[in-house]
Motif scaffolding. Structure first.
Motif, PDB file in Angstrom:
ATOM      1  N   THR A  43       0.847  -1.184   0.000  1.00 36.31           N
ATOM      2  CA  THR A  43       0.000   0.000   0.000  1.00 36.31           C
ATOM      3  C   THR A  43       0.884   1.235   0.000  1.00 36.31           C
ATOM      4  N   LEU A  44       0.654   2.121  -0.960  1.00 40.18           N
ATOM      5  CA  LEU A  44       1.415   3.362  -1.031  1.00 40.18           C
ATOM      6  C   LEU A  44       0.878   4.319   0.029  1.00 40.18           C
ATOM      7  N   LEU A  45       1.745   4.732   0.938  1.00 42.57           N
ATOM      8  CA  LEU A  45       1.346   5.642   2.009  1.00 42.57           C
ATOM      9  C   LEU A  45       1.672   7.094   1.684  1.00 42.57           C
ATOM     10  N   ALA A  46       2.762   7.313   0.965  1.00 48.80           N
ATOM     11  CA  ALA A  46       3.171   8.680   0.625  1.00 48.80           C
ATOM     12  C   ALA A  46       4.118   8.631  -0.557  1.00 48.80           C
ATOM     13  N   ARG A  47       4.143   9.727  -1.328  1.00 51.05           N
ATOM     14  CA  ARG A  47       5.066   9.862  -2.440  1.00 51.05           C
ATOM     15  C   ARG A  47       5.540  11.298  -2.546  1.00 51.05           C
ATOM     16  N   ARG A  48       6.840  11.437  -2.715  1.00 54.40           N
ATOM     17  CA  ARG A  48       7.462  12.748  -2.939  1.00 54.40           C
ATOM     18  C   ARG A  48       8.379  12.606  -4.144  1.00 54.40           C
ATOM     19  N   GLY A  49       7.839  12.868  -5.346  1.00 52.68           N
ATOM     20  CA  GLY A  49       8.629  12.682  -6.558  1.00 52.68           C
ATOM     21  C   GLY A  49       8.934  11.218  -6.768  1.00 52.68           C
ATOM     22  N   LEU A  50      10.215  10.855  -6.697  1.00 55.48           N
ATOM     23  CA  LEU A  50      10.639   9.466  -6.882  1.00 55.48           C
ATOM     24  C   LEU A  50      10.965   8.787  -5.555  1.00 55.48           C
ATOM     25  N   ALA A  51      10.528   9.390  -4.452  1.00 56.78           N
ATOM     26  CA  ALA A  51      10.677   8.788  -3.129  1.00 56.78           C
ATOM     27  C   ALA A  51       9.306   8.308  -2.654  1.00 56.78           C
ATOM     28  N   PHE A  52       9.217   7.055  -2.257  1.00 54.33           N
ATOM     29  CA  PHE A  52       7.956   6.418  -1.921  1.00 54.33           C
ATOM     30  C   PHE A  52       8.023   5.847  -0.500  1.00 54.33           C
ATOM     31  N   ASP A  53       6.859   5.774   0.127  1.00 52.06           N
ATOM     32  CA  ASP A  53       6.743   5.142   1.440  1.00 52.06           C
ATOM     33  C   ASP A  53       5.622   4.113   1.327  1.00 52.06           C
ATOM     34  N   ALA A  57      11.226   3.476  -0.361  1.00 55.17           N
ATOM     35  CA  ALA A  57      11.877   3.072  -1.617  1.00 55.17           C
ATOM     36  C   ALA A  57      12.104   4.344  -2.413  1.00 55.17           C
ATOM     37  N   GLU A  58      13.272   4.447  -3.007  1.00 52.62           N
ATOM     38  CA  GLU A  58      13.592   5.653  -3.778  1.00 52.62           C
ATOM     39  C   GLU A  58      14.287   5.279  -5.073  1.00 52.62           C
ATOM     40  N   ILE A  59      13.787   5.823  -6.179  1.00 47.05           N
ATOM     41  CA  ILE A  59      14.432   5.646  -7.480  1.00 47.05           C
ATOM     42  C   ILE A  59      15.477   6.740  -7.624  1.00 47.05           C
ATOM     43  N   ILE A  60      16.718   6.333  -7.914  1.00 50.64           N
ATOM     44  CA  ILE A  60      17.804   7.317  -7.905  1.00 50.64           C
ATOM     45  C   ILE A  60      18.454   7.529  -9.269  1.00 50.64           C
ATOM     46  N   GLY A  61      18.083   6.739 -10.285  1.00 47.60           N
ATOM     47  CA  GLY A  61      18.675   6.993 -11.577  1.00 47.60           C
ATOM     48  C   GLY A  61      18.372   5.924 -12.611  1.00 47.60           C
ATOM     49  N   ASP A  62      18.607   6.255 -13.864  1.00 47.85           N
ATOM     50  CA  ASP A  62      18.468   5.329 -14.988  1.00 47.85           C
ATOM     51  C   ASP A  62      19.784   5.290 -15.745  1.00 47.85           C
ATOM     52  N   GLY A  63      20.023   4.195 -16.447  1.00 48.33           N
ATOM     53  CA  GLY A  63      21.240   4.121 -17.228  1.00 48.33           C
ATOM     54  C   GLY A  63      21.288   2.878 -18.100  1.00 48.33           C
ATOM     55  N   VAL A  64      22.444   2.660 -18.700  1.00 50.66           N
ATOM     56  CA  VAL A  64      22.676   1.500 -19.556  1.00 50.66           C
ATOM     57  C   VAL A  64      23.995   0.861 -19.147  1.00 50.66           C
ATOM     58  N   PHE A  65      23.970  -0.458 -18.949  1.00 48.69           N
ATOM     59  CA  PHE A  65      25.178  -1.204 -18.609  1.00 48.69           C
ATOM     60  C   PHE A  65      25.683  -1.912 -19.857  1.00 48.69           C
TER      61      PHE A  65
END
Length: 267
Positions: A111-121, A257-265
């Motif tokens: 259950t999503l309790l809070a969201r601040r941009g790409l930071a989730f609780d 949980a926080e998304i911190i970036g995208d990229g290619v390996f």
């Protein structure tokens, strides 16, 4: 080969997430080898694990995950990693307030309790822990140790301690590969702080020391409750901060949980 990824962390337990459709077919490249390479801290992107994600395949779940540890082995579930996957699925429009994810330990609901941009609780239903031995004498090189054996979707060995002033990392590595655990085990070292708080250190199967662990915290808290060291709700203090758990038959874990970036390996 170019392998796209999103990097996220749940309480500093970090993961790389890739759509399965964007990863090489297993017949072309061994996923275990990719996991070891992409998770390498010095020669790869660096993470505790690599997750392959599937979009919704049916009405039961909003997506599915397959988790590889940094050593290339597979894990049934990661609590922190599943929160990262939920953030990923919400970001891509596959879920909203409630997220259902198919894992190796069954479908888990968050259950999503809070969201601040790409930071989730999130609050995640961790299910009901299964204790196979509340007190078990495990023979180690330093002598027998009183432990609790528990399953929270993956195997856990919880070790009550008075402090962390010993080489718990070496003990964790020894317990992980102990002959009693043919498929290896996750290890937590549990110290009572007060009636509703424990302090924990983690040694995870296939990853070694981690800053926190959702399933490890669940096993540690369940052990503390079972042994009378603490009572619900339980705050689990980790090197990455606190996680909150409540026991209502099933165990519910609240954490970030926080998304911190995208990229290619480049593999």
């Amino acid at each position: 080969m170019k392998i796209p990824f999103t990097k996220a962390h749940g309480a500093r337990n970090d993961f790389l997430l890739t759509w399965r459709a964007d990863a090489p077919e297993p017949g072309i490249a061994d996923h275990a080898v990719i996991a070891r390479a992409i998770c390498g801290r010095h020669t790869g992107i660096g993470a505790d694990g690599w997750m392959l994600l599937d979009p919704p395949a049916d009405a039961e779940a909003d997506g599915g995950i397959q988790l590889y540890n940094s050593d290339g082995s597979q894990a049934e579930i990661s609590g922190n990693g599943t929160r990262c996957a939920a953030a990923f699925l919400i970001r891509h429009g596959h879920a909203a307030g409630t997220v259902r994810i198919r894992t190796g330990a069954g479908i888990k609901t968050l259950t999503l309790l809070a969201r601040r941009g790409l930071a989730f609780d999130f609050e995640m239903n961790m299910g009901r822990p299964r204790i196979s031995a509340e007190r078990f004498e495990l023979g180690l090189s330093t002598g027998p140790r009183d432990v609790t054996l528990i399953d929270v979707g993956n195997p856990q060995c919880a070790v009550p301690v008075d402090d962390f002033d010993f080489d718990w990392r070496a003990m964790g590595a020894e317990i992980e590969k102990h002959a009693h655990f043919p498929n290896r085990t996750n290890v937590s070292f549990v110290k009572r702080v007060d009636a509703h708080t424990i302090d924990v250190r983690f040694w995870e199967r296939g990853a070694g020391e981690t800053m926190s662990s959702g399933t490890g915290s669940t096993g540690a808290a369940a052990t503390a409750v079972e042994r009378g060291m603490a009572a619900s709700p339980v705050r689990v203090m980790t090197p990455a901060g606190a996680l909150e758990l409540r026991f209502e038959g099933d165990v519910y874990l609240r954490g970030p949980a926080e998304i911190i970036g995208d990229g290619v390996f480049f593999f």
